[in-house]
Design a protein around this motif. Sequence first.
Motif, short mmCIF file in Angstrom:
data_model
loop_
_atom_site.label_atom_id
_atom_site.label_comp_id
_atom_site.label_asym_id
_atom_site.label_seq_id
_atom_site.Cartn_x
_atom_site.Cartn_y
_atom_site.Cartn_z
N ALA A 173 5.88 15.16 4.10
CA ALA A 173 4.85 14.62 4.98
C ALA A 173 5.46 13.58 5.92
N TRP A 174 4.98 13.59 7.16
CA TRP A 174 5.50 12.62 8.13
C TRP A 174 5.12 11.20 7.70
N ALA A 175 6.00 10.27 7.96
CA ALA A 175 5.74 8.86 7.68
C ALA A 175 6.40 8.04 8.78
N PRO A 176 5.89 6.83 9.04
CA PRO A 176 6.45 6.01 10.13
C PRO A 176 7.95 5.73 9.98
N ARG A 177 8.48 5.78 8.74
CA ARG A 177 9.91 5.49 8.55
C ARG A 177 10.80 6.54 9.23
N LEU A 178 10.20 7.70 9.59
CA LEU A 178 10.98 8.77 10.23
C LEU A 178 11.20 8.51 11.73
N MET A 179 10.54 7.50 12.27
CA MET A 179 10.70 7.19 13.70
C MET A 179 12.12 6.69 13.96
N THR A 180 12.53 6.86 15.22
CA THR A 180 13.82 6.27 15.62
C THR A 180 13.65 4.75 15.72
N PRO A 181 14.74 4.01 15.67
CA PRO A 181 14.62 2.54 15.79
C PRO A 181 13.88 2.13 17.06
N ALA A 182 14.09 2.87 18.15
CA ALA A 182 13.42 2.51 19.41
C ALA A 182 11.90 2.67 19.28
N ALA A 183 11.48 3.76 18.66
CA ALA A 183 10.05 3.99 18.49
C ALA A 183 9.45 2.96 17.54
N LYS A 184 10.19 2.64 16.49
CA LYS A 184 9.70 1.61 15.55
C LYS A 184 9.50 0.28 16.27
N ALA A 185 10.45 -0.04 17.14
CA ALA A 185 10.35 -1.31 17.87
C ALA A 185 9.14 -1.27 18.81
N HIS A 186 8.91 -0.10 19.43
CA HIS A 186 7.79 0.04 20.36
C HIS A 186 6.45 -0.21 19.66
N GLY A 193 6.14 -1.74 16.76
CA GLY A 193 6.20 -2.89 15.86
C GLY A 193 6.11 -2.45 14.41
N VAL A 194 6.68 -1.27 14.11
CA VAL A 194 6.61 -0.74 12.75
C VAL A 194 7.50 -1.55 11.82
N ARG A 195 6.89 -1.95 10.70
CA ARG A 195 7.65 -2.74 9.72
C ARG A 195 8.28 -1.80 8.71
N ASP A 196 9.54 -2.01 8.41
CA ASP A 196 10.23 -1.16 7.42
C ASP A 196 9.83 -1.58 6.01
N SER A 212 3.93 8.46 22.08
CA SER A 212 5.39 8.50 22.13
C SER A 212 5.82 9.97 22.01
N ASN A 213 7.05 10.25 22.39
CA ASN A 213 7.48 11.64 22.34
C ASN A 213 7.79 12.07 20.91
N ILE A 214 7.71 13.37 20.68
CA ILE A 214 7.79 13.89 19.31
C ILE A 214 9.17 13.71 18.68
N VAL A 215 10.21 13.59 19.54
CA VAL A 215 11.56 13.41 18.99
C VAL A 215 11.71 12.00 18.42
N ASP A 216 11.32 11.01 19.22
CA ASP A 216 11.44 9.62 18.75
C ASP A 216 10.48 9.32 17.59
N LEU A 217 9.38 10.06 17.53
CA LEU A 217 8.44 9.86 16.41
C LEU A 217 8.99 10.46 15.11
#
Lengths: 105, 449
Positions: free
Chosen positions: A87-100, A102-105, A26-31
């Motif tokens: 530190a980077w964590a998956p919660r920093l993704m945009t909603p679109a990237a999370k959906a892509h 399947g990241v659980r909040d 995925s692109n670095i902005v959405d991540l």
Amino acid sequence: MGDGSALNREHVLDALHEVIDPELGSNIVDLGLVYELEVEGGLVKITMTMTTPGCPAQDYILSGVHERSKSLPGVTDVEVSLVWLPAWAPRLMTPAAKAHFGVRD
Amino acid sequence: MISKRLSRSTLPAFACALVNFVAAQGLILAGVTWPARTISAPGTLIVVHLLVIGWLSLLMLGALFQFVPVITCRPLPSQPLAFATVAILEAGLAGMVCGFIGFGGGSRELAIALPSGGAVVIVGVLLGCWNIGVPLIRSRPLPLPGRMILSGLIFLILTVTLGLSFALALTVAPLRPYLAPLMSGVGDHAIAGLGGWFTLTAMGVGYKLLPMFMLAPEERGITGECVHVLGAAGFALATGAGVARIWLTAEPLRIAQWTGYVAIGLAVTLYLWDIVRIYRTRRRALIEVHNRAVSGAFGFLGIATMLAAVFLATGHPAVGSPLVVFLLIFGWLTGLALTQLYKIVPFLTWLSRYGSHLGRGGVVPRVQDLVRERRGRRWFALYFLGVLLGAVSVLLRSGLAFRFDFALVTISTLGLITEYWRAWRGHYARPPNSRPDAPPFLPDPRGSP
């Protein structure tokens, strides 16, 4: 850009959508890897991180960010700073990237 | 621009390892050996060493040349030495194979190639351990995966040293009176290699890769520490006490050896429980095929450990060892290796061929665009099915059925190697669909160096 409008933060962010983290795909902005982005005249200052320290793709991603930003009309210089805190964590993704992913909040 | 973070020796090491792996499989299919055949038969020795040195050790060292700089954030001391390690290990292995052939054919001249090849292998191993060990030792604090790899390297040196002692005992007459008793320690040699070197190192690598790929918490806490301490102590006790019992019959040594077995069992159990925890706590619901398929390898590790415990507890370790060794080499270690190669080869391909194009006006493929997961899924299913059926045939002592089952293993291995090759050649590479206004795709990567 290209229509004569002044360089701004959104133009740079839009261009950075073309720079991907190859492993996650995925692109670095959405991540959420771009922490800060400032435009001061023709100078672009980017503060960003990687998903993990020691990432083998790190040099390419940093170089890609630099080159893509530098290619924008009106950009005279680019400063890319790599930081590890916070530190980077998956919660920093945009909603679109999370959906892509399947990241659980 | 070639990134300093890319190990140039890793893909050549993988290529050499895969060639050795296919050669070993060819010999098994040709009927040269199978797991129930005696370990001292020259054909068996050739196949076993092609598998453990030519396939698994080369693959593991090649992977560590890339992986250790990632976990330590330090480069290898010498990239050329990493290449040399691969070449030296291949040369040493070739010597050992010649030695086994001479040993079987009664040629003393050729048999001397066995200890000579073994000595060359030790040189390669020491060079590799130095290259990998230096960044690990200099890294402070060293994370758990790094400490487990460091322990694995110590067992690697112990394993090859024991192996050279066997080679000398077999082929150098003046040394035979001193070293011949060691020959009864082949099982300890196998525990040090399959357990201390491969399994401990693979566990450490898994502790980093799995959370990274699945976006799960990397911190393993007390469970991870227990896995490392119990595993390292267990393999050390089992091997050390086992070797000491060749000369001494003291009861404390027997107790120490059994304590080692129990510690190994606990370490594997805790590790598998922790792996389940990683899967359950992952943030990424949709995971890639290599992370789904690797569960087969973990399953075989559990089955092999349970069977080993049953055979030991019932006093039949010699009866069960062919099956356990088969499950460990093909189910656990090779299963892990083939599944992770399905991610690592495309990733290294991306770094080698596409990384320098990032941000320079073209759309680069993602790592996922370099493979076809549907094909990979089928090959992995066939591979693990072949291993399972092969294990049943070993249990039933049916050599003919085993060769049929093993054909499935070989076909799926060749299928996966084709997929790795296609990933490297950019066969499936296509532009991602995420941005409709994306610029044209990169030129054919096959033209790239």
